[in-house]
Design a protein around this motif. Structure first.
Motif, PDB file in Angstrom:
ATOM      1  N   GLN A  51      11.743 -19.755 -48.624  1.00 53.39           N
ATOM      2  CA  GLN A  51      12.105 -18.344 -48.459  1.00 53.39           C
ATOM      3  C   GLN A  51      11.338 -17.709 -47.297  1.00 53.39           C
ATOM      4  OE1 GLN A  51      11.924 -16.053 -52.143  1.00 53.39           O
ATOM      5  NE2 GLN A  51      12.445 -17.875 -53.338  1.00 53.39           N
ATOM      6  N   ILE A  52      10.070 -18.067 -47.159  1.00 50.11           N
ATOM      7  CA  ILE A  52       9.267 -17.547 -46.047  1.00 50.11           C
ATOM      8  C   ILE A  52       9.925 -17.887 -44.710  1.00 50.11           C
ATOM      9  CG2 ILE A  52       7.084 -17.876 -44.801  1.00 50.11           C
ATOM     10  CD1 ILE A  52       5.719 -18.184 -47.542  1.00 50.11           C
ATOM     11  N   CYS A  53      10.454 -19.095 -44.625  1.00 55.45           N
ATOM     12  CA  CYS A  53      11.058 -19.550 -43.371  1.00 55.45           C
ATOM     13  C   CYS A  53      12.274 -18.727 -42.958  1.00 55.45           C
ATOM     14  CB  CYS A  53      11.439 -21.025 -43.484  1.00 55.45           C
ATOM     15  SG  CYS A  53      10.013 -22.134 -43.618  1.00 55.45           S
ATOM     16  N   GLU A  54      12.841 -17.971 -43.906  1.00 53.32           N
ATOM     17  CA  GLU A  54      14.008 -17.132 -43.620  1.00 53.32           C
ATOM     18  C   GLU A  54      13.619 -15.704 -43.245  1.00 53.32           C
ATOM     19  OE1 GLU A  54      17.061 -18.351 -43.541  1.00 53.32           O
ATOM     20  OE2 GLU A  54      16.355 -20.344 -44.132  1.00 53.32           O
ATOM     21  N   LEU A  55      12.341 -15.363 -43.334  1.00 48.49           N
ATOM     22  CA  LEU A  55      11.911 -13.983 -43.112  1.00 48.49           C
ATOM     23  C   LEU A  55      11.946 -13.604 -41.632  1.00 48.49           C
ATOM     24  CD1 LEU A  55       8.783 -13.978 -45.467  1.00 48.49           C
ATOM     25  CD2 LEU A  55      10.973 -12.848 -45.910  1.00 48.49           C
ATOM     26  N   GLU A  56      12.219 -12.322 -41.384  1.00 48.11           N
ATOM     27  CA  GLU A  56      12.269 -11.815 -40.011  1.00 48.11           C
ATOM     28  C   GLU A  56      10.925 -11.981 -39.317  1.00 48.11           C
ATOM     29  OE1 GLU A  56      13.471 -10.282 -36.489  1.00 48.11           O
ATOM     30  OE2 GLU A  56      14.727 -10.830 -38.203  1.00 48.11           O
ATOM     31  N   GLU A  57       9.820 -11.712 -40.041  1.00 45.25           N
ATOM     32  CA  GLU A  57       8.498 -11.790 -39.417  1.00 45.25           C
ATOM     33  C   GLU A  57       8.080 -13.222 -39.091  1.00 45.25           C
ATOM     34  OE1 GLU A  57       8.040  -8.474 -42.626  1.00 45.25           O
ATOM     35  OE2 GLU A  57       9.175 -10.338 -42.361  1.00 45.25           O
ATOM     36  N   TYR A  58       8.665 -14.186 -39.813  1.00 45.77           N
ATOM     37  CA  TYR A  58       8.209 -15.560 -39.656  1.00 45.77           C
ATOM     38  C   TYR A  58       9.003 -16.237 -38.528  1.00 45.77           C
ATOM     39  CZ  TYR A  58       6.106 -20.004 -40.998  1.00 45.77           C
ATOM     40  OH  TYR A  58       5.381 -21.174 -40.994  1.00 45.77           O
ATOM     41  N   TYR A  59       8.507 -16.055 -37.306  1.00 48.01           N
ATOM     42  CA  TYR A  59       9.193 -16.542 -36.116  1.00 48.01           C
ATOM     43  C   TYR A  59       9.247 -18.074 -35.989  1.00 48.01           C
ATOM     44  CZ  TYR A  59       4.463 -17.382 -34.528  1.00 48.01           C
ATOM     45  OH  TYR A  59       3.182 -17.848 -34.450  1.00 48.01           O
ATOM     46  N   PRO A  60       8.253 -18.851 -36.536  1.00 53.18           N
ATOM     47  CA  PRO A  60       8.237 -20.285 -36.215  1.00 53.18           C
ATOM     48  C   PRO A  60       9.523 -21.020 -36.554  1.00 53.18           C
ATOM     49  CG  PRO A  60       6.138 -19.648 -37.177  1.00 53.18           C
ATOM     50  CD  PRO A  60       7.061 -18.476 -37.338  1.00 53.18           C
ATOM     51  N   THR A  61      10.106 -20.762 -37.720  1.00 56.97           N
ATOM     52  CA  THR A  61      11.258 -21.559 -38.148  1.00 56.97           C
ATOM     53  C   THR A  61      12.463 -21.342 -37.251  1.00 56.97           C
ATOM     54  OG1 THR A  61      10.489 -21.541 -40.437  1.00 56.97           O
ATOM     55  CG2 THR A  61      12.810 -22.077 -40.054  1.00 56.97           C
ATOM     56  N   ARG A  62      12.861 -20.072 -37.059  1.00 53.56           N
ATOM     57  CA  ARG A  62      14.065 -19.835 -36.247  1.00 53.56           C
ATOM     58  C   ARG A  62      13.849 -20.233 -34.791  1.00 53.56           C
ATOM     59  NH1 ARG A  62      12.172 -14.680 -37.385  1.00 53.56           N
ATOM     60  NH2 ARG A  62      11.421 -13.480 -35.579  1.00 53.56           N
ATOM     61  N   THR A  63      12.598 -20.081 -34.307  1.00 52.36           N
ATOM     62  CA  THR A  63      12.311 -20.469 -32.934  1.00 52.36           C
ATOM     63  C   THR A  63      12.389 -21.980 -32.777  1.00 52.36           C
ATOM     64  OG1 THR A  63      10.838 -18.552 -32.750  1.00 52.36           O
ATOM     65  CG2 THR A  63      10.673 -20.230 -31.038  1.00 52.36           C
ATOM     66  N   GLU A  64      11.812 -22.699 -33.728  1.00 46.63           N
ATOM     67  CA  GLU A  64      11.860 -24.165 -33.675  1.00 46.63           C
ATOM     68  C   GLU A  64      13.293 -24.666 -33.798  1.00 46.63           C
ATOM     69  OE1 GLU A  64       9.547 -27.991 -35.662  1.00 46.63           O
ATOM     70  OE2 GLU A  64       9.627 -26.093 -36.753  1.00 46.63           O
ATOM     71  N   GLY A  89       6.508 -34.174 -45.098  1.00 40.79           N
ATOM     72  CA  GLY A  89       6.725 -32.864 -45.675  1.00 40.79           C
ATOM     73  C   GLY A  89       8.174 -32.475 -45.515  1.00 40.79           C
ATOM     74  N   SER A  90       9.049 -33.096 -46.310  1.00 34.42           N
ATOM     75  CA  SER A  90      10.491 -32.993 -46.052  1.00 34.42           C
ATOM     76  C   SER A  90      11.040 -31.587 -46.224  1.00 34.42           C
ATOM     77  CB  SER A  90      11.260 -33.957 -46.952  1.00 34.42           C
ATOM     78  OG  SER A  90      11.067 -33.650 -48.312  1.00 34.42           O
ATOM     79  N   GLY A  91      10.424 -30.781 -47.103  1.00 36.15           N
ATOM     80  CA  GLY A  91      10.882 -29.405 -47.258  1.00 36.15           C
ATOM     81  C   GLY A  91      12.361 -29.310 -47.552  1.00 36.15           C
ATOM     82  N   SER A  92      13.025 -28.315 -46.958  1.00 37.05           N
ATOM     83  CA  SER A  92      14.456 -28.127 -47.196  1.00 37.05           C
ATOM     84  C   SER A  92      15.294 -29.002 -46.280  1.00 37.05           C
ATOM     85  CB  SER A  92      14.839 -26.658 -46.967  1.00 37.05           C
ATOM     86  OG  SER A  92      14.640 -26.305 -45.609  1.00 37.05           O
ATOM     87  N   SER A  93      14.670 -29.650 -45.290  1.00 34.65           N
ATOM     88  CA  SER A  93      15.322 -30.576 -44.368  1.00 34.65           C
ATOM     89  C   SER A  93      16.346 -29.908 -43.457  1.00 34.65           C
ATOM     90  CB  SER A  93      15.994 -31.731 -45.135  1.00 34.65           C
ATOM     91  OG  SER A  93      15.057 -32.424 -45.916  1.00 34.65           O
ATOM     92  N   GLN A  94      16.250 -28.592 -43.283  1.00 37.57           N
ATOM     93  CA  GLN A  94      17.186 -27.883 -42.413  1.00 37.57           C
ATOM     94  C   GLN A  94      17.114 -28.406 -40.984  1.00 37.57           C
ATOM     95  OE1 GLN A  94      16.515 -23.667 -42.221  1.00 37.57           O
ATOM     96  NE2 GLN A  94      18.368 -23.249 -41.052  1.00 37.57           N
ATOM     97  N   LYS A  95      15.900 -28.560 -40.481  1.00 37.84           N
ATOM     98  CA  LYS A  95      15.753 -29.054 -39.110  1.00 37.84           C
ATOM     99  C   LYS A  95      16.137 -30.524 -39.008  1.00 37.84           C
ATOM    100  CE  LYS A  95      11.960 -25.911 -39.079  1.00 37.84           C
ATOM    101  NZ  LYS A  95      10.540 -25.848 -39.394  1.00 37.84           N
ATOM    102  N   ILE A 194       6.967 -33.635 -33.040  1.00 34.56           N
ATOM    103  CA  ILE A 194       6.128 -32.711 -33.792  1.00 34.56           C
ATOM    104  C   ILE A 194       6.311 -31.273 -33.311  1.00 34.56           C
ATOM    105  CG2 ILE A 194       4.178 -33.151 -32.220  1.00 34.56           C
ATOM    106  CD1 ILE A 194       2.318 -32.807 -34.666  1.00 34.56           C
ATOM    107  N   GLY A 195       6.324 -30.350 -34.269  1.00 32.01           N
ATOM    108  CA  GLY A 195       6.357 -28.930 -33.963  1.00 32.01           C
ATOM    109  C   GLY A 195       4.943 -28.397 -33.826  1.00 32.01           C
ATOM    110  N   VAL A 196       4.705 -27.624 -32.776  1.00 28.50           N
ATOM    111  CA  VAL A 196       3.370 -27.086 -32.506  1.00 28.50           C
ATOM    112  C   VAL A 196       3.490 -25.599 -32.181  1.00 28.50           C
ATOM    113  CG1 VAL A 196       1.281 -27.284 -31.108  1.00 28.50           C
ATOM    114  CG2 VAL A 196       2.669 -29.327 -31.578  1.00 28.50           C
ATOM    115  N   ASP A 197       2.872 -24.759 -33.012  1.00 22.48           N
ATOM    116  CA  ASP A 197       2.884 -23.321 -32.768  1.00 22.48           C
ATOM    117  C   ASP A 197       1.889 -22.986 -31.667  1.00 22.48           C
ATOM    118  OD1 ASP A 197       3.663 -20.737 -33.068  1.00 22.48           O
ATOM    119  OD2 ASP A 197       2.725 -20.412 -35.028  1.00 22.48           O
ATOM    120  N   LEU A 198       2.300 -22.100 -30.775  1.00 25.24           N
ATOM    121  CA  LEU A 198       1.483 -21.794 -29.597  1.00 25.24           C
ATOM    122  C   LEU A 198       0.793 -20.441 -29.738  1.00 25.24           C
ATOM    123  CD1 LEU A 198       3.999 -22.974 -26.844  1.00 25.24           C
ATOM    124  CD2 LEU A 198       2.156 -24.286 -27.937  1.00 25.24           C
TER     125      LEU A 198
END
Length: 324
Positions: A51-64, A89-95, A194-198
């Motif tokens: 759910q966090i990954c869908e939040l407006e404030e949480y830029y990492p998911t949509r950016t990645e 860390g398979s998570g929801s596997s969206q990516k 790998i995903g790396v937040d800057l």
């Protein structure tokens, strides 16, 4: 057109509840109370993070995801044919679906996650969506050493996929040790996507961990709920609050559970006193410059081959190869 449903065989190397008990008791005895962030991800915690990954404030998911969609052909070319894709860390596997939609000749997909029920649910969904790709779910703590299941067919190389900048949850020295083990696991001829937040504006980074809807707070406080359920703890969730702040010196966002008042809590039969304002450290979220991360993975035995970023340079996806 008929498709054949895969008969999934879960390889279970998940740690027992006792390891959570030991980690909780050891961490709560420290002068700075702390519990490793991997224990945030029980079934409920994993769903809250989705759910966090869908939040407006949480830029990492949509950016990645945007980076992945714009560059997936190049990423697939880097991975190459007949590869074993090992997702940590398979998570929801969206990516992951973005990759699997283009990896027509993948030898096997191995999702690894510590949350057994969440892993099985995600693996079953992917096996149904991609019946031509063998799926081998592995329930394990990937931050420690684990054995890969025997692949159903020969593989040309093993490529670890570690999205979401989860590497930022490690302190740099821990990240180097983790990446060193990963380099050994995928060698020879292996790779790491790998995903790396800057590093970026502090306000943008802090907002990502303090959303207005309170989902991140619920995710953090779920750790207390889990201790109540699994360790017979007596935490009153209303007497703790979520806190996430940027630490400039360390280069990370740190998350805590702060006691609203002086209180005593029992965990697995042991009592722990909290002063008003005392905190339990629950998570690091380190951010990197491209140069700093290249130095980190280089010390672990990888070389950065390709870097993809968004227009604002908020996030990066990087493909690294094992040295030698």
């Amino acid at each position: 057109m008929e498709t054949t449903t895969q008969a999934l065989s879960l390889v279970d190397e998940a740690p027992a509840t006792e390891s959570f008990r030991d980690a909780a008791l050891d961490g709560l005895r420290k002068s700075q109370k702390q519990i490793p962030s991997k224990f945030l991800y029980d079934e409920r915690g994993s769903k809250l993070f989705d759910q966090i990954c869908e939040l407006e404030e949480y830029y990492p998911t949509r950016t990645e995801i945007g980076i992945m969609r714009d560059n997936v052909e190049d990423m697939v070319q880097s991975i190459g044919p007949q590869a074993r894709l090992l997702e940590l860390g398979s998570g929801s596997s969206q990516k992951t679906r973005i990759l699997l939609d283009h990896l027509d000749d993948l030898a096997v997909y191995v999702p690894v996650d510590i949350s057994r029920s969440h892993l099985v649910e995600a693996a079953e969904a992917l096996a149904e969506a991609y019946p031509h790709i063998p799926v081998q779910p592995l329930c394990a703590d990937y931050t420690t050493s684990f054995d890969l299941p025997e692949p159903p067919q020969p593989v040309h190389r093993t490529v670890a996929y570690y999205p979401g900048s989860t590497v930022g949850n490690f302190r740099p020295e821990e990240a180097q040790r983790f990446l060193s083990r990963l380099a050994e696991a995928v060698a020879p001829n292996g790779g790491l996507l790998i995903g790396v937040d800057l590093k970026k504006d502090v306000a943008v980074m802090e907002a990502a961990y303090n959303d207005a809807a309170g989902v991140t707070a619920a995710f953090n406080k779920n750790l207390l709920r889990r201790m109540n359920r699994e360790l017979n703890a007596t935490f009153d969730l209303d007497r703790f609050e979520h806190e996430s702040i940027w630490n400039e010196e360390k280069g990370c966002v740190e998350s805590f559970l702060r006691s609203r008042e002086a209180q005593t809590v029992t965990v697995a039969g042991h009592s722990f006193s909290f002063a008003k304002g005392e905190r339990i450290h629950t998570e690091y979220s380190y951010k990197y410059t491209l140069e700093d991360f290249a130095e980190l993975v280089g010390a672990a035995g990888f070389s950065v081959e390709t870097v993809w970023t968004d227009d604002q340079s908020y996030f990066s996806v990087q493909y690294c190869t094992v040295d030698g």
